[in-house]
Design a protein around this motif. Structure first.
Motif, PDB file in Angstrom:
ATOM      1  N   GLU A  74      37.479  38.847  49.867  1.00  8.20           N
ATOM      2  CA  GLU A  74      38.650  39.296  49.098  1.00  8.20           C
ATOM      3  C   GLU A  74      38.238  39.732  47.692  1.00  8.20           C
ATOM      4  O   GLU A  74      38.675  40.774  47.197  1.00  8.20           O
ATOM      5  N   LEU A  75      37.384  38.945  47.065  1.00  6.98           N
ATOM      6  CA  LEU A  75      36.908  39.294  45.718  1.00  6.98           C
ATOM      7  C   LEU A  75      36.084  40.586  45.734  1.00  6.98           C
ATOM      8  O   LEU A  75      36.189  41.398  44.818  1.00  6.98           O
ATOM      9  N   ASP A  76      35.274  40.759  46.748  1.00  5.77           N
ATOM     10  CA  ASP A  76      34.428  41.953  46.837  1.00  5.77           C
ATOM     11  C   ASP A  76      35.243  43.215  47.118  1.00  5.77           C
ATOM     12  O   ASP A  76      34.910  44.287  46.619  1.00  5.77           O
ATOM     13  N   GLU A  77      36.276  43.064  47.916  1.00  2.96           N
ATOM     14  CA  GLU A  77      37.044  44.240  48.335  1.00  2.96           C
ATOM     15  C   GLU A  77      38.077  44.690  47.307  1.00  2.96           C
ATOM     16  O   GLU A  77      38.391  45.865  47.230  1.00  2.96           O
ATOM     17  N   GLN A  78      38.617  43.767  46.566  1.00  2.00           N
ATOM     18  CA  GLN A  78      39.688  44.125  45.628  1.00  2.00           C
ATOM     19  C   GLN A  78      39.109  44.338  44.224  1.00  2.00           C
ATOM     20  O   GLN A  78      39.187  43.465  43.359  1.00  2.00           O
ATOM     21  N   ARG A  86      41.114  37.664  38.940  1.00  4.09           N
ATOM     22  CA  ARG A  86      39.725  37.658  39.419  1.00  4.09           C
ATOM     23  C   ARG A  86      39.005  36.393  38.940  1.00  4.09           C
ATOM     24  O   ARG A  86      38.279  35.758  39.702  1.00  4.09           O
ATOM     25  N   ARG A  87      39.213  36.033  37.674  1.00  4.51           N
ATOM     26  CA  ARG A  87      38.590  34.824  37.116  1.00  4.51           C
ATOM     27  C   ARG A  87      39.078  33.586  37.877  1.00  4.51           C
ATOM     28  O   ARG A  87      38.295  32.701  38.224  1.00  4.51           O
TER      29      ARG A  87
END
Length: 173
Positions: A74-78, A86-87
């Motif tokens: 999820e973090l990589d894609e968005q 994000r943090r």
């Protein structure tokens, strides 16, 4: 563990059978303790128990690993995620990874402890059979194959299969 056992075994047999040195013929043999553990019936049963334990631990840990992978994805894609979100997701990921690593390490320690518990009695029997064989059949020395710096040995002096047969005979009674 096996290395220390091999060294201990070599010293015990060497000291315990010093009369063999007086003879013109020195009879030497070697065993592969790991092969004995892997091949004897009791060792196979212990391995099955350990495999079941590992599988059970993996089943328990799998959902947490999948949650970590999902959050990482999820973090990589968005890429357009707000910085504060994000943090927050990054901190959540780090916490999940920390918890997962702790649980995985505890599971590993449990498996290693169980392995020790299951193999110690087998190793004691192996040591007993090797000593008995050494005395009864006139061996001056019996080495552990992998951890004794044994650089060459003729397979005819390999006593491993004989020890496995004796262990299995006793175990199957």
């Amino acid at each position: 563990m096996v290395k220390r056992f091999g060294l201990f075994l070599m010293v015990c047999l060497l000291v315990g059978n010093m009369t063999g040195w007086a003879a013109d013929l020195v009879k030497i043999g070697f065993v592969d303790v790991q092969k004995i553990l892997d091949s004897c019936s009791e060792g196979k049963e212990a391995k099955q128990k350990l495999d079941k334990m590992v599988t059970a631990r993996e089943v328990v840990l799998r959902p947490e690993k999948e949650a970590i992978d999902s959050l990482r994805k999820e973090l990589d894609e968005q890429l357009l995620m707000r910085d504060d979100l994000r943090r927050q997701k990054s901190m959540e990921l780090q916490e999940k990874m920390r918890v997962y690593d702790n649980k995985r390490q505890r599971a590993l320690n449990d498996v290693q402890g169980e392995e020790q518990k299951l193999t110690q009695p087998i190793l004691a029997k192996v040591q007993s059979y090797i000593k008995k064989m050494g005395l009864e059949e006139g061996y001056s020395m019996i080495f552990e194959k992998k951890y004794s710096s044994l650089l060459y040995a003729n397979e005819q002096i390999d006593l491993t299969d004989m020890i496995i047969r004796k262990l299995d005979e006793k175990y199957n009674q």
